[in-house]
Design an enzyme around this catalytic site. Structure first.
Site, mmCIF file in Angstrom:
data_model
loop_
_atom_site.group_PDB
_atom_site.id
_atom_site.type_symbol
_atom_site.label_atom_id
_atom_site.label_comp_id
_atom_site.label_asym_id
_atom_site.label_seq_id
_atom_site.Cartn_x
_atom_site.Cartn_y
_atom_site.Cartn_z
ATOM 1 N N ARG A 17 0.843 -1.172 0.000
ATOM 2 C CA ARG A 17 0.000 0.000 0.000
ATOM 3 C C ARG A 17 0.885 1.231 0.000
ATOM 4 N NH1 ARG A 17 -4.224 -2.839 3.401
ATOM 5 N NH2 ARG A 17 -2.270 -3.684 4.123
ATOM 6 N N SER A 87 7.094 -5.537 6.902
ATOM 7 C CA SER A 87 6.601 -6.533 7.864
ATOM 8 C C SER A 87 7.378 -7.837 7.814
ATOM 9 C CB SER A 87 5.133 -6.822 7.601
ATOM 10 O OG SER A 87 4.477 -5.660 7.192
ATOM 11 N N ASP A 140 5.206 -3.450 10.935
ATOM 12 C CA ASP A 140 3.762 -3.172 10.863
ATOM 13 C C ASP A 140 3.054 -3.222 12.219
ATOM 14 O OD1 ASP A 140 4.059 -5.921 10.900
ATOM 15 O OD2 ASP A 140 2.458 -6.313 9.455
HETATM 16 P P1 ADP Z 1 -0.725 -8.132 4.756
HETATM 17 O O1 ADP Z 1 -0.706 -9.101 5.863
HETATM 18 O O2 ADP Z 1 -0.139 -8.663 3.522
HETATM 19 O O3 ADP Z 1 -0.239 -6.779 5.126
HETATM 20 P P2 ADP Z 1 -3.574 -7.783 4.930
HETATM 21 O O4 ADP Z 1 -3.511 -7.274 6.286
HETATM 22 O O5 ADP Z 1 -4.409 -7.078 3.943
HETATM 23 O O6 ADP Z 1 -2.190 -7.924 4.238
HETATM 24 O O7 ADP Z 1 -4.092 -9.284 5.029
HETATM 25 C C1 ADP Z 1 -4.229 -10.072 3.908
HETATM 26 C C2 ADP Z 1 -4.690 -11.423 4.375
HETATM 27 O O8 ADP Z 1 -6.000 -11.320 4.906
HETATM 28 C C3 ADP Z 1 -4.769 -12.402 3.245
HETATM 29 O O9 ADP Z 1 -3.585 -13.183 3.200
HETATM 30 C C4 ADP Z 1 -5.954 -13.256 3.596
HETATM 31 O O10 ADP Z 1 -5.519 -14.440 4.192
HETATM 32 C C5 ADP Z 1 -6.726 -12.491 4.624
HETATM 33 N N1 ADP Z 1 -8.036 -12.133 4.072
HETATM 34 C C6 ADP Z 1 -8.296 -11.216 3.120
HETATM 35 N N2 ADP Z 1 -9.606 -11.197 2.829
HETATM 36 C C7 ADP Z 1 -10.182 -12.141 3.609
HETATM 37 C C8 ADP Z 1 -11.513 -12.637 3.758
HETATM 38 N N3 ADP Z 1 -12.529 -12.153 3.057
HETATM 39 N N4 ADP Z 1 -11.711 -13.603 4.658
HETATM 40 C C9 ADP Z 1 -10.689 -14.110 5.370
HETATM 41 N N5 ADP Z 1 -9.435 -13.702 5.254
HETATM 42 C C10 ADP Z 1 -9.165 -12.732 4.388
HETATM 43 MG MG MG Z 2 -0.041 -5.413 6.520
#
Ligand code: ADP
Ligand code: MG
Length: 404
Positions: A17, A87, A140
């Site tokens: 992001r 992260s 993070d």
């Molecule tokens: P990151 O950890 O990469 O910073 P996010 O915090 O956006 O990213 O988390 C992404 C994770 O959230 C994905 O790997 C997925 O497992 C989980 N996720 C995203 N959408 C959903 C959903 N609708 N239901 C369950 N888990 C989800």
């Molecule tokens: Mg994240």
């Protein structure tokens, strides 16, 4: 006191992001924020360091150009300042540098290990002709803690349940025996726990977890994370379904190619199946067909699939709650004695979107805490807390720069 325009870059698991935050000082907090999410092409997750950072820098440059064009603001001579949320485990000895200890989640770029990720990013930005200074490198969980504490002094920890998992909390500096050197004036210090790497014989590891770990990019590491974070829950369910199908042909006489493919069933899919409220479990049927080419299942079988999702998500949520309770216990905020309110700020796609995971986590935390603490402790969703935290830390660092 932080004021002005700051940029944030958040590199997590599958996406990154970029954001631009207008800080309005102590009264107004965040006046405005714009962000863009970019998915990372999978081949870049195991390529070279310069390819990854080159891609990130070019996307960042595009975002900056678009934002400044439409907002019609010039940076009025001041250099753009960026908070970089990264992260992954780093060894960090100053606020704007840190060497990568190891990759986790789906990343494995050998030539980046041991390198300063800020220098890599800075070089990549220069190659793009992007005039921006990396003012701070932030984990993070630390960013989530900082972002949430900006609004609420009772926030004691920042926790991520996303692709991976991690937590950071505020500790009394004099309770940190490892610390050498001067104690900070506040008397407090943030601990980045890197708890995803927690491992103990008490963890309920099954044959499915052991095989998942063995075949992962980082065998033997991040065991707690592999039991409960978004990258892995769908994969655990897939492994259970595969074994059941091979042993009992619950899905009939199917071709197992898809069901044998690692990571084909993702956590959002199991979340959708788990929350299926239709009487004939239509969504379960859909997800099985779309992702695994399993058709013609009986209602009985679909119920079984939901139950497996439930077992896997519930175990994850209960383990996650145990981690939160552990932090509160360490802070002495889990019992009946204290009167302070304690807030835990949580960010991450798993917590945000997987309702049953979140509900089970909250209920379990209540069970684990003494009666009083269960009323004085609040868990709250810090939406994009880490991005805002990154911009805030960048802002506070750039103040020092301007004073110098
Ligand atoms: P990151 O950890 O990469 O910073 P996010 O915090 O956006 O990213 O988390 C992404 C994770 O959230 C994905 O790997 C997925 O497992 C989980 N996720 C995203 N959408 C959903 C959903 N609708 N239901 C369950 N888990 C989800
Ligand atoms: Mg994240």
């Amino acid at each position: 006191r932080e004021e002005g325009l700051f940029y944030g870059l958040d590199l997590g698991g599958t996406n990154f992001r970029v954001l631009r935050v207008q800080l309005g000082g102590i009264e107004k907090h965040v006046v405005n924020r714009e962000s863009r999410e970019v998915s990372i092409p999978p081949q870049l997750m195991s390529g070279s360091s310069s390819e990854l950072f080159g891609f990130i820098a070019s996307e960042l440059a595009k975002f900056v150009a678009d934002e400044e064009k439409c907002a019609n603001v010039l940076s009025n001579g001041k250099k753009r300042e960026l908070g970089f949320t990264f992260s992954f485990p780093v060894k960090q000895r100053s606020v704007a540098s840190g060497t990568l200890v190891k990759w986790t989640k789906a990343f494995s770029i050998d030539d980046a290990v041991g390198e300063d990720v800020v220098a890599e990013l800075q070089t990549a930005m220069e190659k793009q002709g992007l005039d921006m200074h990396v003012a701070a490198l932030i984990n993070d969980a630390v960013g989530t803690l900082a972002g949430a504490r900006y609004y609420d002094r009772d926030v004691v920890a920042g926790v991520i349940f996303g692709t991976g998992t991690n937590a950071a909390y505020v500790e009394k500096a004099n309770s940190i025996p490892k610390w050498e050197g001067e104690l900070p004036n506040s008397g407090d210090m943030v601990i980045n726990m890197e708890w995803g790497n927690f491992c103990s014989s008490h963890l309920p590891v099954t044959e499915y977890d052991r095989e998942l770990d063995k075949e992962s990019l980082n065998p033997g590491e991040q065991i707690y994370e592999k039991l409960m974070s978004g990258m892995y829950l769908g994969e655990i369910v897939r492994r259970v379904l595969l074994k059941m199908s091979l042993q009992s042909s619950i899905f009939g006489n199917i071709d197992h190619t898809k069901l044998k493919t690692h990571f084909l069933l993702r956590t959002p899919h199991i979340s959708a199946m788990h929350h299926d409220e239709t009487p004939d479990l239509k969504i379960v049927a859909e997800k099985l067909e779309e992702n695994l080419e399993i058709t013609g299942t009986s209602l009985e079988t679909r119920k079984l699939v939901v139950e497996i999702c439930d077992i896997v998500a519930r175990r994850a949520a209960r383990l996650a709650a145990a981690g939160l309770a552990g932090i509160l216990k360490k802070l002495g905020r889990d019992g009946n004695a204290q009167e302070q309110r304690s807030v835990i700020a949580i960010d991450g796609g798993l917590f945000e979107h997987y309702t049953k995971f979140r509900e089970c986590l909250e209920i379990t935390l209540g069970e684990l805490l003494a009666e009083y603490a269960s009323k004085s402790v609040a868990v709250k969703h810090a939406d994009d807390g880490s991005g805002i935290g990154a911009a805030l830390i960048a802002a506070s660092q750039s103040q020092y720069r301007n004073v110098e």
